[in-house]
Design an enzyme around this catalytic site. Structure first.
Site, mmCIF file in Angstrom:
data_model
loop_
_atom_site.group_PDB
_atom_site.id
_atom_site.type_symbol
_atom_site.label_atom_id
_atom_site.label_comp_id
_atom_site.label_asym_id
_atom_site.label_seq_id
_atom_site.Cartn_x
_atom_site.Cartn_y
_atom_site.Cartn_z
ATOM 1 N N ASP A 1 -0.915 -95.308 -81.323
ATOM 2 C CA ASP A 1 -0.165 -95.145 -82.163
ATOM 3 C C ASP A 1 -0.873 -95.073 -83.493
ATOM 4 O O ASP A 1 -0.304 -94.341 -84.438
ATOM 5 C CB ASP A 1 0.678 -97.066 -82.744
ATOM 6 C CG ASP A 1 1.376 -97.127 -81.877
ATOM 7 O OD1 ASP A 1 2.692 -96.745 -81.839
ATOM 8 O OD2 ASP A 1 1.296 -98.067 -81.076
ATOM 9 N N ASP B 1 1.396 -93.925 -89.081
ATOM 10 C CA ASP B 1 2.329 -93.864 -88.014
ATOM 11 C C ASP B 1 3.620 -95.134 -87.927
ATOM 12 O O ASP B 1 3.586 -96.198 -87.307
ATOM 13 C CB ASP B 1 2.111 -93.845 -86.927
ATOM 14 C CG ASP B 1 3.155 -92.910 -85.905
ATOM 15 O OD1 ASP B 1 3.597 -92.679 -86.038
ATOM 16 O OD2 ASP B 1 2.929 -93.953 -84.511
ATOM 17 N N GLU C 1 4.646 -90.477 -91.185
ATOM 18 C CA GLU C 1 5.777 -89.718 -90.534
ATOM 19 C C GLU C 1 7.012 -89.859 -90.731
ATOM 20 O O GLU C 1 7.285 -91.069 -91.065
ATOM 21 C CB GLU C 1 5.154 -89.452 -89.210
ATOM 22 C CG GLU C 1 5.598 -88.941 -88.240
ATOM 23 C CD GLU C 1 4.627 -89.132 -86.752
ATOM 24 O OE1 GLU C 1 4.529 -87.914 -86.484
ATOM 25 O OE2 GLU C 1 5.333 -89.698 -86.340
#
Length: 169
Positions: free
Chosen positions: A138, A7, A66
């Site tokens: 996160d 992420d 992502e």
């Protein structure tokens, strides 16, 4: 299959490593990398070094990241893109294939809802990885990306086999 989920963020990049075998997924490790340094180059180099150490320690076979969510602030989106590129580079330089997933796709795969809130994602990650101690939001998002990749890879393989079978008939 060992999967590294990422992420990306310029200040904090979350990471999570899972092991996927058939329908089962299990937690290996998770954490976050905080960029250090005064200028952009130093911060990106710091993220790269930290992520490279994660890759070396946990030896994932595949990575998932992502995709960038583009918002109205183009400057922020561009900086996020730099961090994303560093995350992809750290895996790619180690010879690990990298897949990309849209945030809504990850949320839908993990929670069943494409616009899930962070607390819902963390809750579902905890249910899918019993006993996990998540190292922050996160890291939770990174674990969700890894889970989404494992699920997609599992069903993607079945789809490809079905397509191949249908093509040979």
């Amino acid at each position: 299959m060992r999967v590294l989920g990422l992420d990306p963020g310029l200040r904090v990049t979350g990471w999570g490593v899972i092991e996927s075998s058939g329908h089962a997924v299990s937690h290996v490790a998770n954490g976050s990398c905080r960029s250090l340094g005064g200028n952009l180059g130093e911060r990106l180099a710091s993220l790269y070094d930290q992520l490279s150490a994660v890759v070396a320690e946990f030896e994932p076979e595949e990575a998932a990241v992502e995709k960038v969510f583009v918002n109205s602030n183009s400057s922020s989106s561009l900086l996020l893109g730099h961090a994303r590129a560093v995350a992809i580079l750290a895996a790619a330089k180690a010879g690990i294939p990298v897949s990309e997933y849209a945030p809504n796709s990850v949320k839908k795969t993990v929670t069943g809802v494409g616009h899930a809130q962070k607390r819902q994602i963390t809750h579902m990650v905890g249910l899918q990885l019993p006993g996990v101690r998540i190292a922050g939001a996160d890291a939770s998002d990174a674990l969700a990306v890894a889970i989404a990749h494992a699920v997609t890879a599992r069903f993607g393989g079945r789809l490809q086999a079905a397509i191949s079978t249908g093509a040979s008939m």
